[in-house]
Design a protein around this motif. Sequence first.
Motif, PDB file in Angstrom:
ATOM      1  N   GLU A  76       0.833  -1.216   0.000  1.00 42.25           N
ATOM      2  CA  GLU A  76       0.000   0.000   0.000  1.00 42.25           C
ATOM      3  C   GLU A  76       0.862   1.259   0.000  1.00 42.25           C
ATOM      4  O   GLU A  76       0.575   2.231  -0.703  1.00 42.25           O
ATOM      5  CB  GLU A  76      -0.926  -0.002   1.208  1.00 42.25           C
ATOM      6  N   LYS A  77       1.935   1.255   0.798  1.00 38.71           N
ATOM      7  CA  LYS A  77       2.828   2.416   0.871  1.00 38.71           C
ATOM      8  C   LYS A  77       3.450   2.721  -0.481  1.00 38.71           C
ATOM      9  O   LYS A  77       3.716   3.874  -0.820  1.00 38.71           O
ATOM     10  CB  LYS A  77       3.945   2.157   1.898  1.00 38.71           C
ATOM     11  N   GLU A  78       3.707   1.679  -1.276  1.00 39.78           N
ATOM     12  CA  GLU A  78       4.372   1.868  -2.564  1.00 39.78           C
ATOM     13  C   GLU A  78       3.389   2.038  -3.720  1.00 39.78           C
ATOM     14  O   GLU A  78       3.768   1.985  -4.884  1.00 39.78           O
ATOM     15  CB  GLU A  78       5.325   0.704  -2.833  1.00 39.78           C
ATOM     16  N   GLY A  79       2.115   2.245  -3.398  1.00 42.61           N
ATOM     17  CA  GLY A  79       1.160   2.605  -4.435  1.00 42.61           C
ATOM     18  C   GLY A  79       0.313   1.480  -4.993  1.00 42.61           C
ATOM     19  O   GLY A  79      -0.520   1.705  -5.870  1.00 42.61           O
ATOM     20  N   TYR A  80       0.521   0.259  -4.514  1.00 41.77           N
ATOM     21  CA  TYR A  80      -0.305  -0.861  -4.975  1.00 41.77           C
ATOM     22  C   TYR A  80      -1.691  -0.759  -4.336  1.00 41.77           C
ATOM     23  O   TYR A  80      -1.813  -0.330  -3.178  1.00 41.77           O
ATOM     24  CB  TYR A  80       0.316  -2.199  -4.570  1.00 41.77           C
ATOM     25  N   SER A  81      -2.711  -1.157  -5.070  1.00 36.17           N
ATOM     26  CA  SER A  81      -4.043  -1.155  -4.471  1.00 36.17           C
ATOM     27  C   SER A  81      -4.139  -2.284  -3.450  1.00 36.17           C
ATOM     28  O   SER A  81      -3.544  -3.350  -3.621  1.00 36.17           O
ATOM     29  CB  SER A  81      -5.125  -1.311  -5.548  1.00 36.17           C
ATOM     30  N   LYS A  82      -4.921  -2.051  -2.418  1.00 39.47           N
ATOM     31  CA  LYS A  82      -5.109  -3.042  -1.358  1.00 39.47           C
ATOM     32  C   LYS A  82      -5.705  -4.337  -1.928  1.00 39.47           C
ATOM     33  O   LYS A  82      -5.330  -5.443  -1.544  1.00 39.47           O
ATOM     34  CB  LYS A  82      -6.029  -2.454  -0.293  1.00 39.47           C
ATOM     35  N   GLU A  83      -6.627  -4.186  -2.887  1.00 34.97           N
ATOM     36  CA  GLU A  83      -7.321  -5.336  -3.463  1.00 34.97           C
ATOM     37  C   GLU A  83      -6.382  -6.185  -4.315  1.00 34.97           C
ATOM     38  O   GLU A  83      -6.442  -7.421  -4.279  1.00 34.97           O
ATOM     39  CB  GLU A  83      -8.515  -4.867  -4.305  1.00 34.97           C
ATOM     40  N   PHE A  84      -5.513  -5.542  -5.076  1.00 32.70           N
ATOM     41  CA  PHE A  84      -4.546  -6.279  -5.903  1.00 32.70           C
ATOM     42  C   PHE A  84      -3.584  -7.063  -5.015  1.00 32.70           C
ATOM     43  O   PHE A  84      -3.285  -8.235  -5.264  1.00 32.70           O
ATOM     44  CB  PHE A  84      -3.765  -5.308  -6.796  1.00 32.70           C
ATOM     45  N   GLY A  85      -3.111  -6.421  -3.942  1.00 32.55           N
ATOM     46  CA  GLY A  85      -2.204  -7.104  -3.008  1.00 32.55           C
ATOM     47  C   GLY A  85      -2.869  -8.312  -2.371  1.00 32.55           C
ATOM     48  O   GLY A  85      -2.264  -9.375  -2.242  1.00 32.55           O
TER      49      GLY A  85
END
Length: 434
Positions: free
Chosen positions: A132-141
């Motif tokens: 999340e900190k690096e810009g990835y969406s929570k759902e994708f992670g």
Amino acid sequence: MEYIPVLVLIISFIGLLAIGTPVAWSISISALLTMLVSIPFLPATTTLAQRMGAGLDSFALLAIPFFILAGNLMNKGGMAHRLIAFAKTLVGALPGGLALINVVAAMLMGAIAGSAMASASAMGSILGPEMEKEGYSKEFGAAVNITSATTGLVIPPSNILIVYSLASGGVSIAALFLAGYIPGILTGLFLMIVAMIWAKRKGFTGKTNKGSIRFAQVVKTFISAFPSLLLLFIVIGGIVAGVFTATEASAIAVLYSLVLGFIYKEISFKNLPNILLDSSLTTAIVMLLIATSIGMSWAMSYENIPQATSDVLLGISNNKFIVLLIINIILLFVGIFMDMTPAVLIFTPIFLPVVSKLGIDPVHFGIIMVLNLCIGLCTPPVGSVLFVGVGVAKTSIQKVIKPLVPLFLAMVLALFLITYIPQLTMWLPNLFDL
């Protein structure tokens, strides 16, 4: 008349699940109702109880509580952090670096702990906030974490492969363990490819993607993770070499994990009771599922349901490719509504005689079945890994579905390659003459 037991079994089981009855109770009650078609009440209940108790009287099953405890010790013992650090140095510089780190670390964690739930919990809690900190969406992670966690059920050591060995009447555990490597790694690679493409399309790039793979850093993190990775060689190497059985290997895994946890100073005598309690609860749930599933398997055998199913499938076609396609579709559907352990115990006695008549190796079919049901763990409404991954990420199933679909399709593609190219599964067992 011969179809009445089948109808009673299917209708009662689906009906009980639909009204929210726990899976273990649904299995046992539907098995009892099926037996009542042709057996009086008292003999039916007595026989079902005896079969459930006798089914758990197995030396091989002792491996399951030990591997569950070993997995919990590894999860709490700092191994996950070291495996993630090692994975970062391997794939962190590639597009979608953190997503790839999640997949590689989950594969490594699975290869050591053999638990999808432990992997999803550990990777989600450690890597989720970082993504999340690096810009990835929570759902994708969450989607990457959910699907990659299941690779640990194919890559040995794996409790579910031990369950399949029991259900199949004694297929070699060592052969099953070796057979799981290539399919598990192939599935992981497919997930990595999809994750890279999705990350590039959505612009999910962060600090981890910058720079290049540095050999010195790889060596440093490998040395840190080596004690954890060494367990893999001890367990699998000892089983394949015939030094000890899978059950003895599981006990060694517990001792090794405990000592390593104390060395890493991540485990103390203070938190051991909680680890033991969590392991006991998980073991109780798994063993109850196994006992009730064995009871249902006996009920189906008594009513000749496996034989009837075999006749129906072989009546449709004698072509093994078509029969395997039908079985895969059925198992994909079953995985949506049933947990993995009971599904293996119930459907192995039904489908194994069919594929054996078509010349398909039981080891190969075991990997097909397990990988198939792994996909079910990622789908609602019963997907246990899906719920763990969503819970850790603090999001909803509805939001995770969109990024989950391409990863789900990657797993299906891997499944069909493994189904129709048996060399992918059988190469290692054949190499070691197992």
